[in-house]
Design a protein around this motif. Structure first.
Motif, PDB file in Angstrom:
ATOM      1  N   UNK A   1       0.896  -1.095  -0.019  1.00  0.00           N
ATOM      2  CA  UNK A   1       0.120  -0.004  -0.210  1.00  0.00           C
ATOM      3  C   UNK A   1       0.848   1.108  -0.092  1.00  0.00           C
ATOM      4  N   UNK A   2       0.566   2.115  -0.954  1.00  0.00           N
ATOM      5  CA  UNK A   2       1.183   3.191  -0.950  1.00  0.00           C
ATOM      6  C   UNK A   2       0.323   4.693  -1.197  1.00  0.00           C
ATOM      7  N   UNK A   3       0.673   5.478  -0.754  1.00  0.00           N
ATOM      8  CA  UNK A   3      -0.422   6.963  -0.995  1.00  0.00           C
ATOM      9  C   UNK A   3      -0.828   7.011  -2.368  1.00  0.00           C
ATOM     10  N   UNK A   4      -0.026   6.686  -3.353  1.00  0.00           N
ATOM     11  CA  UNK A   4      -0.359   6.617  -4.849  1.00  0.00           C
ATOM     12  C   UNK A   4      -1.569   5.713  -5.182  1.00  0.00           C
ATOM     13  N   UNK A   5      -1.217   4.417  -4.649  1.00  0.00           N
ATOM     14  CA  UNK A   5      -2.116   3.514  -4.705  1.00  0.00           C
ATOM     15  C   UNK A   5      -3.480   3.735  -4.211  1.00  0.00           C
ATOM     16  N   UNK A   6      -3.470   4.430  -3.277  1.00  0.00           N
ATOM     17  CA  UNK A   6      -4.679   4.544  -2.196  1.00  0.00           C
ATOM     18  C   UNK A   6      -5.464   5.812  -3.124  1.00  0.00           C
ATOM     19  N   UNK A   7      -4.721   6.786  -3.700  1.00  0.00           N
ATOM     20  CA  UNK A   7      -5.422   7.567  -4.493  1.00  0.00           C
ATOM     21  C   UNK A   7      -6.055   7.088  -5.715  1.00  0.00           C
ATOM     22  N   UNK A   8      -5.299   6.108  -6.337  1.00  0.00           N
ATOM     23  CA  UNK A   8      -5.915   5.435  -7.770  1.00  0.00           C
ATOM     24  C   UNK A   8      -7.096   4.754  -7.217  1.00  0.00           C
TER      25      UNK A   8
ATOM     26  N   UNK B   1      -7.720  -2.860  -4.595  1.00  0.00           N
ATOM     27  CA  UNK B   1      -6.677  -3.099  -3.554  1.00  0.00           C
ATOM     28  C   UNK B   1      -7.235  -4.326  -2.822  1.00  0.00           C
ATOM     29  N   UNK B   2      -6.199  -5.406  -3.211  1.00  0.00           N
ATOM     30  CA  UNK B   2      -6.468  -6.834  -2.459  1.00  0.00           C
ATOM     31  C   UNK B   2      -6.769  -6.852  -1.072  1.00  0.00           C
ATOM     32  N   UNK B   3      -6.180  -6.153  -0.554  1.00  0.00           N
ATOM     33  CA  UNK B   3      -6.536  -6.158   1.112  1.00  0.00           C
ATOM     34  C   UNK B   3      -7.892  -5.592   1.454  1.00  0.00           C
ATOM     35  N   UNK B   4      -8.207  -4.515   0.732  1.00  0.00           N
ATOM     36  CA  UNK B   4      -9.732  -3.965   0.988  1.00  0.00           C
ATOM     37  C   UNK B   4     -10.807  -4.875   0.469  1.00  0.00           C
ATOM     38  N   UNK B   5     -10.344  -5.773  -0.633  1.00  0.00           N
ATOM     39  CA  UNK B   5     -11.342  -6.514  -1.126  1.00  0.00           C
ATOM     40  C   UNK B   5     -11.407  -8.081  -0.597  1.00  0.00           C
TER      41      UNK B   5
ATOM     42  N   UNK C   1      -6.011   0.353   9.256  1.00  0.00           N
ATOM     43  CA  UNK C   1      -4.764   0.796   9.944  1.00  0.00           C
ATOM     44  C   UNK C   1      -3.797   1.261   8.701  1.00  0.00           C
ATOM     45  N   UNK C   2      -3.524   0.760   7.827  1.00  0.00           N
ATOM     46  CA  UNK C   2      -2.736   1.260   6.736  1.00  0.00           C
ATOM     47  C   UNK C   2      -2.910   2.494   6.316  1.00  0.00           C
ATOM     48  N   UNK C   3      -4.285   2.669   5.747  1.00  0.00           N
ATOM     49  CA  UNK C   3      -4.746   3.907   5.309  1.00  0.00           C
ATOM     50  C   UNK C   3      -4.517   4.847   6.237  1.00  0.00           C
ATOM     51  N   UNK C   4      -5.165   4.908   7.657  1.00  0.00           N
ATOM     52  CA  UNK C   4      -4.732   5.754   8.403  1.00  0.00           C
ATOM     53  C   UNK C   4      -3.626   6.240   8.883  1.00  0.00           C
ATOM     54  N   UNK C   5      -2.356   5.335   8.558  1.00  0.00           N
ATOM     55  CA  UNK C   5      -1.146   5.653   8.821  1.00  0.00           C
ATOM     56  C   UNK C   5      -0.535   6.234   7.646  1.00  0.00           C
TER      57      UNK C   5
END
Length: 163
Positions: A6-13, A21-25, A37-41
């Motif tokens: 997970x990166x900021x760029x991947x979260x934006x996309x 995002x596999x972890x979300x799905x 937790x990763x998104x919050x961080x």
């Protein structure tokens, strides 16, 4: 669990497009909490607000929910006693206890700065959330989980829903 980093760029996309995002799905136990937790961080409270305040964000309601949890956390936190988790370790040093409280107060202040910044955002959904959270201050009678969940149940997030 996934190997996708997970990166900021991947979260934006993911937030603005159709990136998966596999972890979300994932349906595996704990993955949802790990993703949150990763998104919050990665994003922080200011970043959560930026996504939540943008009507073009496809995952706006997701970010609003994380933001609300952070805001309501303020009402849930009580004073910690100066004891280590293990009873065998006894009481903390005065300096460690002060440092722990200063760190907690610093985090609380940062969240409050983000909350205060919402009054300058001209989005009706953000304004509504801002007013609701601030109004909860006057209803607080304790720092327990019950008040946290009562506030969560009272929140009206309807303005954040897609039209």
């Amino acid at each position: 669990m996934t190997d996708q980093k997970l990166t900021m760029e991947l979260i934006k996309e993911w937030a603005y497009g159709d990136t998966v995002i596999e972890l979300y799905e994932s349906d595996e136990a704990g993955d949802s909490e790990s993703f949150d937790a990763a998104v919050n961080a990665l994003v922080g409270v200011k970043g959560l607000l930026a996504f939540a305040a943008d009507p073009a964000c496809l995952a706006r309601s997701y970010f609003v929910n994380l933001l609300v949890r952070r805001f309501l956390w303020m009402f849930r936190r009580g004073s910690e006693l100066p004891f280590h988790f293990s009873r065998f370790l006894g009481i903390m040093s005065r300096d460690d206890y002060r440092r722990m409280n200063m760190e907690r107060e610093g985090e609380l202040y940062e969240i409050c700065l983000v909350l205060d910044s919402m009054r300058h955002i001209n989005d009706p959904a953000i304004q509504s959330l801002y007013k609701q959270i601030l109004d909860f201050r006057h209803d607080r009678t304790s720092n327990d989980s019950k008040f946290y969940y009562e506030c969560w149940a009272k929140l009206d997030l309807g303005l954040f829903e897609s039209k």
